[in-house]
Scaffold this active site. Structure first.
Site, mmCIF file in Angstrom:
data_model
loop_
_atom_site.group_PDB
_atom_site.id
_atom_site.type_symbol
_atom_site.label_atom_id
_atom_site.label_comp_id
_atom_site.label_asym_id
_atom_site.label_seq_id
_atom_site.Cartn_x
_atom_site.Cartn_y
_atom_site.Cartn_z
ATOM 1 C CG ASP A 1 18.846 63.788 15.545
ATOM 2 O OD1 ASP A 1 18.744 64.563 16.517
ATOM 3 O OD2 ASP A 1 19.784 63.839 14.736
ATOM 4 C CG HIS A 2 17.888 64.188 21.793
ATOM 5 N ND1 HIS A 2 19.145 63.740 21.525
ATOM 6 C CD2 HIS A 2 18.044 65.299 22.547
ATOM 7 C CE1 HIS A 2 20.027 64.543 22.104
ATOM 8 N NE2 HIS A 2 19.391 65.500 22.724
ATOM 9 C CG ASP B 1 28.080 61.741 20.555
ATOM 10 O OD1 ASP B 1 27.260 60.820 20.750
ATOM 11 O OD2 ASP B 1 28.197 62.719 21.315
ATOM 12 C CG HIS C 1 22.257 65.643 17.691
ATOM 13 N ND1 HIS C 1 21.203 64.784 17.582
ATOM 14 C CD2 HIS C 1 22.909 65.264 18.822
ATOM 15 C CE1 HIS C 1 21.213 63.925 18.589
ATOM 16 N NE2 HIS C 1 22.244 64.200 19.353
HETATM 17 C C1 BG6 Z 1 23.597 63.070 22.490
HETATM 18 C C2 BG6 Z 1 25.068 62.826 22.446
HETATM 19 O O1 BG6 Z 1 22.981 62.561 21.338
HETATM 20 O O2 BG6 Z 1 23.342 64.463 22.594
HETATM 21 C C3 BG6 Z 1 25.738 63.404 23.675
HETATM 22 O O3 BG6 Z 1 25.323 61.441 22.370
HETATM 23 C C4 BG6 Z 1 25.372 64.853 23.847
HETATM 24 O O4 BG6 Z 1 27.140 63.244 23.617
HETATM 25 C C5 BG6 Z 1 23.863 65.059 23.759
HETATM 26 O O5 BG6 Z 1 25.841 65.266 25.112
HETATM 27 C C6 BG6 Z 1 23.509 66.526 23.740
HETATM 28 O O6 BG6 Z 1 22.125 66.668 23.837
HETATM 29 P P1 BG6 Z 1 21.471 67.978 24.438
HETATM 30 O O7 BG6 Z 1 20.005 67.745 24.293
HETATM 31 O O8 BG6 Z 1 21.928 68.084 25.860
HETATM 32 O O9 BG6 Z 1 21.981 69.116 23.602
#
Ligand code: BG6
Length: 480
Positions: free
Chosen positions: A173-174, A231, A236
């Site tokens: 989960d980045h 998503d 997140h």
């Molecule tokens: C991803 C989603 O995990 O996170 C995307 O699949 C989203 O839809 C993105 O745009 C958002 O990541 P960040 O790091 O730009 O907030």
């Protein structure tokens, strides 16, 4: 420097690989963090020449990497590590070919990064095993969302678990790799100041808000089946919620941290049946203007159904049934095509128990995750001059300014290094993912059963009106 590694990226020519993973690996290489013997092999269906693949990656790295960090010598050395291998993930025989191509592991860690749709996860794991590619040196990385429901997530976890033991499974989960998200743990658990007031009795409510200005870009066919709940919220936002709400872990290691997060997920009050109408709002963007540009409605996006009722916005009131948080609502909100990009967590404290002075507001702590990384506390101060009039002032910590000489790492850089080093603290454990789905599933079902179609909102706004009502009825308002 890390151990030598074969980094194999399934979905190696997809958006995630080209925009995030390969540029992150370039940075790791550029800063000398990859072992000289580390190889990076992209895997995808289409046949491609190695040079054509390298040119494709170069184009993307040049676009993603800061100009000052794109060094041509560094790039050439990095390109030497890069290879491409065509594979059909559904074909067992293709994995035998891959095994022959890779040769013996010889002390290298093998990382299989599955940047593909989750319906390929099971096949890939099984084929890796039968081709003898899932030995003790192998680790597997799964991109979110893991499945589309509790049942499908379980099936994936069972299939992966049959091949890789849990310590070798990295569910990514980045958001957990973001600097400020980890700072949240530092803020809570390395400062004695906050802990005594970090609870019901002192905190009135919490807001976690992740807004994007982007639409669905080239991901319409995935997104239209997922929607904002699967998503963003299931992973997140729920991870952020866990970090705000969890108890201090005994140690900063994978099991201790994840045990505490799991307790929060298990304490979430279920939202089901008619509660779904009361506590959640789903929205879908219509046409609008963002930053002076007209943007089309969601249902006109590429690869999206013209009569799609997928949500691009979710707001939800979450209650945590434990001692620390009884009676404190957590409001989560996320949406695409909103007025501004920004992720933030607001901790709204209660007012002082007895007012001595005129004016004054309750304190709040605002943690901005992006675009800037800031932590600010709103305090009350006396306005200069006669009398005791209060004015809110901010104590503001800008993390980029506090550490000006340090480059801000992208979340994927840190997480990829952690995988190579075998540290799963910032990854989701199997039971966490399933607990999150267990809470999300009844909401998704409730939307279907009660035909709760998404409320329209114009692109470039802060979401549908109903999302504001969700807070207003408790005397709260979203911090914009
Ligand atoms: C991803 C989603 O995990 O996170 C995307 O699949 C989203 O839809 C993105 O745009 C958002 O990541 P960040 O790091 O730009 O907030």
């Amino acid at each position: 420097m890390t151990t030598p590694c074969d980094m194999l990226v399934f979905g190696g020519t997809g958006d995630l690989a080209l925009h995030k993973l390969l540029p992150a690996l370039y940075y790791l290489h550029h800063e000398g963090r990859l072992h000289p013997q580390t190889r990076i092999i992209a895997l995808a269906r289409q046949a491609r020449e190695r040079d054509a693949f390298r040119a494709l990656v170069e184009r993307h790295c040049r676009a993603q990497v800061a100009r000052a960090d794109f060094d041509i010598d560094s790039w050439r050395d990095f390109a030497e590590r890069l290879d491409y291998h065509a594979i059909d993930a559904s074909q067992r025989a293709d994995f035998d070919r891959l095994a022959r191509r890779l040769g013996p592991a010889e002390g290298r860690v093998r990382v299989y990064y599955l940047a593909t749709a989750p319906d390929l996860f099971e096949d890939i794991a099984a084929h890796l095993a039968s081709a003898g590619l899932a030995g003790p040196e192998a680790r597997i990385v799964l991109e979110k969302p893991i499945g589309h429901s509790l049942e499908s997530a379980r099936a994936i976890n069972v299939a992966i678990g049959a091949v890789f033991d849990e310590s070798r499974v990295f569910r990514i989960d980045h958001y957990l790799g973001k600097e400020t998200v980890q700072n949240l743990m530092a803020l809570r658990f390395a400062n004695a100041l906050f802990e005594p007031v970090w609870r019901a009795g002192h905190i009135d409510h919490v807001q976690i808000s992740v807004s994007e200005t982007l639409g669905v870009e080239n991901r319409g066919s995935y997104y239209d089946h997922a929607g904002a709940m699967r998503d963003m919220v299931q992973n997140h936002l729920m991870q952020l919620l866990c970090l705000v709400a969890m108890e201090a872990p005994v140690r900063f290691d994978a099991e201790s941290v994840r045990n505490e997060k799991l307790k929060i997920l298990e304490a979430l009050r279920p939202i089901a049946g008619l509660d779904v109408k009361d506590k959640t709002v789903r929205g879908q963007y219509g046409a609008g203007t963002i930053g002076g540009h007209d943007v089309p409605a969601y249902y006109f996006e590429k690869n999206v159904d013209n009569d799609s009722d997928t949500e691009t916005f979710v707001a939800v009131q979450v209650d945590i049934d434990n001692w620390r948080w009884a009676g404190v609502p957590f409001y989560l909100r996320t949406g695409k095509r909103m007025a501004k990009k920004g992720s933030q967590i607001l901790i709204q404290f209660k007012p002082v128990p007895h007012r001595l002075f005129e004016g004054g507001e309750a304190n709040c702590l605002l943690i901005r995750l992006q675009p800037e990384e800031r932590i600010s506390v709103q305090l009350m101060a006396k306005s200069p001059g006669k009398g005791m009039r209060l004015t809110p002032v901010e104590l503001d910590l800008n993390l980029a300014q506090a550490f000006p000489q340090k480059r801000r790492w992208d979340a994927y850089e840190r997480l990829l290094l952690d995988v190579i080093e075998g540290d799963s603290t910032l990854f989701m454990r199997r039971d966490e993912v399933e607990a999150a789905w267990r809470w999300v599933d009844p909401i998704l079902r409730g939307w279907q059963e009660h035909y709760q179609s998404p409320r329209p909102y114009a692109a470039g706004t802060s979401g549908p009106e109903q999302a504001h009502n969700l807070l207003e009825r408790h005397g709260h308002a979203w911090l914009e």
